[in-house]
Design an enzyme around this catalytic site. Structure first.
Site, mmCIF file in Angstrom:
data_model
loop_
_atom_site.group_PDB
_atom_site.id
_atom_site.type_symbol
_atom_site.label_atom_id
_atom_site.label_comp_id
_atom_site.label_asym_id
_atom_site.label_seq_id
_atom_site.Cartn_x
_atom_site.Cartn_y
_atom_site.Cartn_z
ATOM 1 N N ASP A 135 67.414 41.030 47.406
ATOM 2 C CA ASP A 135 66.243 40.970 48.067
ATOM 3 C C ASP A 135 66.404 41.798 49.360
ATOM 4 O O ASP A 135 65.378 41.533 50.066
ATOM 5 C CB ASP A 135 65.771 39.418 48.353
ATOM 6 N N ASP A 160 79.573 24.533 44.149
ATOM 7 C CA ASP A 160 79.247 23.923 45.603
ATOM 8 C C ASP A 160 79.902 22.757 46.125
ATOM 9 O O ASP A 160 79.580 21.765 45.520
ATOM 10 C CB ASP A 160 77.673 23.618 45.510
ATOM 11 N N HIS A 178 62.821 41.729 50.610
ATOM 12 C CA HIS A 178 62.774 40.547 51.059
ATOM 13 C C HIS A 178 61.448 39.776 50.883
ATOM 14 O O HIS A 178 60.855 39.242 51.792
ATOM 15 C CB HIS A 178 63.119 40.384 52.557
ATOM 16 N N GLU A 201 71.999 52.551 52.128
ATOM 17 C CA GLU A 201 73.060 52.937 51.106
ATOM 18 C C GLU A 201 72.738 52.257 49.656
ATOM 19 O O GLU A 201 73.160 52.688 48.607
ATOM 20 C CB GLU A 201 74.518 52.315 51.561
ATOM 21 N N ALA A 256 70.070 35.728 48.919
ATOM 22 C CA ALA A 256 70.575 34.801 49.827
ATOM 23 C C ALA A 256 70.727 35.637 51.168
ATOM 24 O O ALA A 256 69.647 35.710 51.928
ATOM 25 C CB ALA A 256 71.631 34.135 49.751
ATOM 26 N N ARG A 257 71.646 36.794 51.317
ATOM 27 C CA ARG A 257 71.721 37.297 52.340
ATOM 28 C C ARG A 257 72.468 38.426 52.115
ATOM 29 O O ARG A 257 73.577 38.610 51.590
ATOM 30 C CB ARG A 257 72.449 36.642 53.621
HETATM 31 N N1 NAD Z 1 65.119 35.645 49.755
HETATM 32 C C1 NAD Z 1 64.452 34.888 50.639
HETATM 33 O O1 NAD Z 1 63.430 35.153 50.919
HETATM 34 C C2 NAD Z 1 65.179 33.646 50.811
HETATM 35 C C3 NAD Z 1 64.300 32.516 51.063
HETATM 36 C C4 NAD Z 1 64.849 31.276 51.345
HETATM 37 C C5 NAD Z 1 66.294 31.293 51.424
HETATM 38 N N2 NAD Z 1 67.216 32.404 51.486
HETATM 39 C C6 NAD Z 1 68.494 32.371 51.523
HETATM 40 O O2 NAD Z 1 69.145 31.594 50.625
HETATM 41 C C7 NAD Z 1 69.919 30.584 51.282
HETATM 42 C C8 NAD Z 1 70.049 29.209 50.326
HETATM 43 O O3 NAD Z 1 68.681 28.505 50.562
HETATM 44 P P1 NAD Z 1 68.608 27.248 50.284
HETATM 45 O O4 NAD Z 1 67.182 26.592 50.432
HETATM 46 O O5 NAD Z 1 68.863 26.832 49.009
HETATM 47 O O6 NAD Z 1 69.545 26.057 51.217
HETATM 48 P P2 NAD Z 1 70.287 24.930 51.024
HETATM 49 O O7 NAD Z 1 70.640 24.606 52.334
HETATM 50 O O8 NAD Z 1 69.323 23.975 50.500
HETATM 51 O O9 NAD Z 1 71.525 25.043 50.018
HETATM 52 C C9 NAD Z 1 72.559 25.771 50.345
HETATM 53 C C10 NAD Z 1 73.902 25.297 49.688
HETATM 54 O O10 NAD Z 1 74.843 26.117 49.858
HETATM 55 C C11 NAD Z 1 76.069 25.415 49.733
HETATM 56 N N3 NAD Z 1 77.214 25.931 50.343
HETATM 57 C C12 NAD Z 1 77.367 26.386 51.482
HETATM 58 N N4 NAD Z 1 78.627 26.997 51.791
HETATM 59 C C13 NAD Z 1 79.158 26.988 50.544
HETATM 60 C C14 NAD Z 1 79.973 27.947 50.053
HETATM 61 N N5 NAD Z 1 81.038 28.448 50.918
HETATM 62 N N6 NAD Z 1 80.387 27.887 48.495
HETATM 63 C C15 NAD Z 1 79.322 27.225 47.886
HETATM 64 N N7 NAD Z 1 78.236 26.509 48.213
HETATM 65 C C16 NAD Z 1 78.151 26.792 49.523
HETATM 66 C C17 NAD Z 1 75.613 24.148 50.650
HETATM 67 O O11 NAD Z 1 76.359 22.990 50.018
HETATM 68 C C18 NAD Z 1 74.083 23.936 49.887
HETATM 69 O O12 NAD Z 1 74.143 23.102 49.004
HETATM 70 C C19 NAD Z 1 69.529 30.310 52.897
HETATM 71 O O13 NAD Z 1 70.701 30.209 53.525
HETATM 72 C C20 NAD Z 1 68.938 31.615 53.031
HETATM 73 O O14 NAD Z 1 69.733 32.518 53.481
HETATM 74 C C21 NAD Z 1 66.554 33.579 51.221
#
Ligand code: NAD
Length: 391
Positions: free
Chosen positions: A254, A166, A271, A259, A229-230
């Site tokens: 998630d 990160d 999700h 596909e 994440a996405r």
């Molecule tokens: N499945 C689900 O239900 C669910 C729930 C919550 C969040 N999410 C997803 O999870 C993601 C992360 O959530 P979080 O709460 O940990 O967010 P967060 O903002 O606390 O952490 C994201 C981290 O990603 C890092 N980052 C950004 N760009 C980067 C890159 N190019 N390479 C490496 N690291 C990078 C940032 O520095 C940060 O530390 C969210 O953006 C969301 O899309 C999914």
């Protein structure tokens, strides 16, 4: 003064109590609300009501909100970072274990058996589900924010060797990461070394297709890829090739798409990573607190389009501005105040990109003077939103 809040999706009612009695929850019936509280409602292509000042997303990801449009309309967008992090962490830990032992297939197989000798059949056929242990295996965590840092720490406690990548890690997250987690400077080290790789970054043009052909080409055979994440962080065409080649042992995500469904070595969840009762409550509480603080005091915590701004108000009036980040704007604002003979008790101006948030506390009791100032600010082409907050 009673403020109207429009809620979309199912926002936890206990959390909404955080708004207090100055707010009226108008559900989806409000026509010109002061604030939205939403979950996954898609706001792209939807006009913002003229009175809308704030949107709180009860959750972390905000790509269902057109952030640039909101900023240009003078709307502060909040999210609830970390509120569902523990829920996602537990789902990912479960996924690592599911890949190691293939419990889902084992359970499905047992359910196909019948007859008096089921125990015998179980003993004869169980070998195919022997699996492996996670202790001693290598886990790569891409993104060490609220979710990734928790996974890294807990995987360490489960005996895994953890690598973290990160480049933009926040100081707060860094403090919480175990020193046993090995920070790598190049994402390729994660791809090349790890048995399990999990990604926890926001979806941006930079992170889209982090898992692409080049990434899969670096992986060793039998790697498990986990994506809570996405969807778009993974190039599915490249993924299917990597599964075919035995490089990816299992993909657990998630985010379903046609596909991916019913494919060998792909496990899709609907999700639900962040959808525990506790997480939904935490998100709603945090969203309610953020909206209340912003509307009542003008202070900003956890906005994705404006910096944090905190300042206790002691002066009789506070004006908050959302202004274009252009040269001399602060000087022009100060001049407008002093031309009216008003003293500034405090001024904060914080910018993010092309816009800035300015908070001015005014040591002036005469409301008529304050009203003239507000009208001047409203007439300025460089100011997109003006709010007046009386102490
Ligand atoms: N499945 C689900 O239900 C669910 C729930 C919550 C969040 N999410 C997803 O999870 C993601 C992360 O959530 P979080 O709460 O940990 O967010 P967060 O903002 O606390 O952490 C994201 C981290 O990603 C890092 N980052 C950004 N760009 C980067 C890159 N190019 N390479 C490496 N690291 C990078 C940032 O520095 C940060 O530390 C969210 O953006 C969301 O899309 C999914």
């Amino acid at each position: 003064m009673v403020y109207s809040v429009k809620t979309f999706n199912n926002i936890n009612q206990i959390g909404l109590k955080e708004l207090g009695n100055q707010f009226q929850i108008d559900g989806d019936k409000a026509d010109n609300p002061d604030a939205y509280i939403i979950r996954s409602q898609n706001l792209h292509g939807v006009d913002f009501p003229s009175n809308l000042k704030a949107i709180a997303r009860a959750g972390a990801g905000t790509n269902n909100i057109p952030i640039d449009d909101a900023t240009a309309a003078g709307i502060v967008v909040f999210n609830t970072p970390g509120a569902n992090a523990n829920a996602v962490k537990e789902a990912v830990v479960a996924s690592i274990l599911l890949s190691a032992r293939d419990y889902i297939a084992a359970n499905a197989w047992v359910n196909t058996l019948s007859g008096d000798d089921v125990p015998k059949q179980v003993e004869a056929g169980k070998k195919q589900f022997a699996g492996t242990e996670i202790r001693g295996k290598k886990l790569g965590v891409i993104g060490l924010g609220a979710i990734g840092s928790r996974i890294a720490n807990d995987a360490r406690r489960l005996g895994m060797t953890v690598f973290g990548y990160d480049p933009y890690v926040s100081i707060e997250a860094a403090w919480n990461i175990s020193h046993h987690v090995r920070r790598v400077k190049d994402i390729k080290e994660i791809f090349a070394n790890c048995d399990y790789i999990t990604i926890h970054v926001p979806l941006t043009p930079d992170t889209k297709h982090t898992f692409n052909k080049e990434a899969f080409n670096l992986m060793q055979k039998g790697t498990t890829v986990i994506n809570f994440a996405r969807a778009e962080l993974v190039d599915n065409a490249a993924l299917f090739d990597a599964i075919e080649a035995g490089v990816v042992k299992r993909y657990i995500t998630d985010f379903g798409s046609e596909e991916l469904l019913n494919k060998d070595k792909v496990t899709v969840f609907p999700h639900v990573g962040g959808s525990t009762e506790e997480a939904e409550l935490n998100c709603a509480i945090m969203a309610g607190q953020e909206i209340r603080q912003f509307i009542e005091t003008g202070e900003i915590t956890n906005s994705v389009n404006f910096p944090n701004v905190h300042q206790v108000q002691t002066a009789p009036y506070r004006i908050t501005l959302i202004n274009k980040n252009v040269p001399n704007i602060v000087a022009n604002i100060s001049t407008a105040v002093s031309n009216l003979g008003i003293n500034i008790d405090n001024i904060i101006n914080r910018s993010k990109g092309d816009y800035a948030y300015t908070l001015i506390d005014l040591d002036e009791e005469d409301k008529s003077k304050i009203d003239i100032l507000v009208a001047e600010f409203e007439a300025s082409d460089n100011i997109v939103r003006v709010r007046l907050i009386a102490k």
